[in-house]
Design an enzyme around this catalytic site. Structure first.
Site, PDB file in Angstrom:
ATOM      1  N   THR A 126      22.322  30.972  -4.825  1.00  0.00           N
ATOM      2  CA  THR A 126      23.008  32.176  -5.289  1.00  0.00           C
ATOM      3  C   THR A 126      22.109  33.406  -5.183  1.00  0.00           C
ATOM      4  OG1 THR A 126      23.878  33.220  -7.296  1.00  0.00           O
ATOM      5  CG2 THR A 126      22.279  31.474  -7.627  1.00  0.00           C
ATOM      6  N   ASP A 127      22.739  34.572  -5.076  1.00  0.00           N
ATOM      7  CA  ASP A 127      21.964  35.828  -5.078  1.00  0.00           C
ATOM      8  C   ASP A 127      21.318  36.084  -6.436  1.00  0.00           C
ATOM      9  OD1 ASP A 127      24.305  36.443  -6.479  1.00  0.00           O
ATOM     10  OD2 ASP A 127      24.845  38.165  -5.237  1.00  0.00           O
ATOM     11  N   GLU A 128      21.780  35.361  -7.478  1.00  0.00           N
ATOM     12  CA  GLU A 128      21.251  35.619  -8.821  1.00  0.00           C
ATOM     13  C   GLU A 128      19.773  35.260  -8.966  1.00  0.00           C
ATOM     14  OE1 GLU A 128      23.581  34.339 -12.086  1.00  0.00           O
ATOM     15  OE2 GLU A 128      25.460  34.787 -11.081  1.00  0.00           O
ATOM     16  N   TYR A 153      20.980  29.637 -16.111  1.00  0.00           N
ATOM     17  CA  TYR A 153      21.594  29.199 -14.849  1.00  0.00           C
ATOM     18  C   TYR A 153      20.770  29.653 -13.641  1.00  0.00           C
ATOM     19  CZ  TYR A 153      24.562  29.655 -10.710  1.00  0.00           C
ATOM     20  OH  TYR A 153      25.034  29.622  -9.423  1.00  0.00           O
ATOM     21  N   LYS A 157      18.657  27.585 -10.663  1.00  0.00           N
ATOM     22  CA  LYS A 157      18.934  27.690  -9.223  1.00  0.00           C
ATOM     23  C   LYS A 157      17.665  28.131  -8.487  1.00  0.00           C
ATOM     24  CE  LYS A 157      22.317  27.082  -7.337  1.00  0.00           C
ATOM     25  NZ  LYS A 157      22.957  25.863  -6.788  1.00  0.00           N
TER      26      LYS A 157
END
Ligand code: NAD
Ligand code: TDX
Length: 337
Positions: A126-128, A153, A157
């Site tokens: 994810t970009d997060e 979260y 990741k």
């Protein structure tokens, strides 16, 4: 890397993005056989794979942390495409433990199996992992942006991405990573922003907007995510990371007002609710490496059209979500959201 994939394992293939990917592969890659490995957590639904012919797919109900099971499945496969995760930020804030298990330990177990059996590994991230950007910052995330995750979260990741990088560099696992922006489309769990608001309106519940509503997300249709993952799986360079995005930056208030107007409501027919702790302000993806090196481009470039189709999907598939609605809203209500 040549495209010689006759048999792929798709982890998390009964979830939102994983099931859309499995349908995309079955529809677009005739020679490929898919083994879905999914634990069917609250977010997984076997029905998401309805309609797929038996000669194209096997469904295995199991956990990615189960190394004995992986020992049976992985030697038969040419590649693992790893979508399985605990995926919701708000859940990770309430209870981070399953995120550590699945996202970190589960990725470790899969990497060990890929290493042992020399199987190609593509990791969905994810970009997060890059943290957030200011609203007035002209920058977007690139493959060189330093990692700076904010939530339980996104930190799990980020951890899983680091494991993939290490297993490539140290053990030579033939691995790639993609970091994608916010997906929308059919079969997304109703805990997530867009389906939550659509199903709220369908149930006569007022939509709920966190904080000041100005947080920006970079939206991509899940089918475009699928085609990008296939391009990276088949043409990507081992050890490389590719960012996936479709230039879809919008703030949450804009998206909510668009849903409200498309569903016949007034612009202020919603409630402002408590902000998410640590809420990332803005995500924005520069996907030029993927477009330039692998020739990928999104086809769903009209967000309003995609949103209309998504609203239609939730309106026409009430049975798919209605039994989960009460519990999801009760959980949010407890959090003041
Ligand atoms: P989802 O929550 O809808 O689906 C996750 C799936 O994984 C479910 O089917 C669940 O049953 C399965 N699963 C969970 N734990 C498991 C375990 N231990 N073993 C086997 N299966 C397990 O998630 P999603 O939104 O489809 O996200 C899929 C992937 O894409 C995740 O890795 C997520 O981090 C990533 N991603 C999501 C987005 C987004 O906008 N949703 C954006 C970028 C990246
Ligand atoms: O009711 C809501 N009201 C609201 O304002 C909900 C559920 C969310 N929000 C806001 C929070 C975010 O700014 O909407 C935005 C989107 O929220 P989510 O759908 O929870 O997505 P996000 O936290 O951005 O994370 C998503 O994109 C990146 C996915 O859930 C992740 O799996 C992915 O990695």
């Amino acid at each position: 890397m040549s495209n010689a994939f006759n048999s792929i394992i798709v982890t998390g293939g009964a979830g939102f993005i994983g099931s859309n990917f499995v349908h995309w592969v079955v529809d677009n890659q005739p020679g490929v056989y898919v083994t879905v490995l999914d634990a069917l957590t609250y977010a997984g639904n076997r029905e998401n794979l309805n309609g797929i012919p038996e000669n194209r797919m096997t469904f295995v109900h199991g956990n990615i942390c189960d190394s004995e099971l992986l020992e049976q499945l992985v030697p038969e496969a040419d590649a693992i495409v790893h979508f399985a995760a605990e995926s919701h930020n708000d859940n990770s804030i309430a209870d981070p433990e399953p995120f550590i298990r699945t996202n970190v330990e589960g990725t470790y177990c899969l990497l060990e199996a890929a290493r042992k059996h020399s199987v190609r590994f593509h990791h969905i991230s994810t970009d997060e992992v890059y943290g957030d950007l200011a609203l007035d910052d002209p920058a977007r995330f690139t493959e060189d942006t330093p990692y700076h995750p904010s939530s339980p979260y996104s930190s799990t990741k980020a951890s899983s991405d680091m494991l993939v990088r290490a297993w490539h560099r140290t053990y030579g696992v033939n691995a790639t990573i993609s970091n994608c922006s916010n997906n929308y489309g059919p079969r997304q769990h109703i805990e997530k922003f867009i389906p939550r608001q659509i199903t709220n309106i369908l149930c006569d519940i007022r939509p709920k907007l966190y904080g000041d509503g100005l947080n920006v997300r970079d939206w991509i249709h899940t089918e475009d995510h699928s085609s990008a993952v296939w391009a990276i799986l088949t043409q990507g360079k081992a050890g490389e990371t590719y960012l996936i995005g479709a230039d879809g930056e919008k703030n949450n208030l804009e998206v909510l007002r668009s849903i409200l107007s498309r569903m016949g409501k007034q612009p202020d027919d919603f409630d402002w609710v408590r902000d998410r702790p640590g809420h990332d302000r803005r995500y924005a993806i520069d996907s030029s490496k993927l477009r330039r090196e692998l020739g990928w481009a999104p086809i769903h470039t009209n967000f309003d059209k995609g949103l209309d189709a998504t609203i239609d999907w939730y309106s026409n598939n009430r049975d798919w979500w209605v039994s989960a609605k009460e519990a999801v809203e009760a959980k949010y209500a407890k959090q003041g959201q």
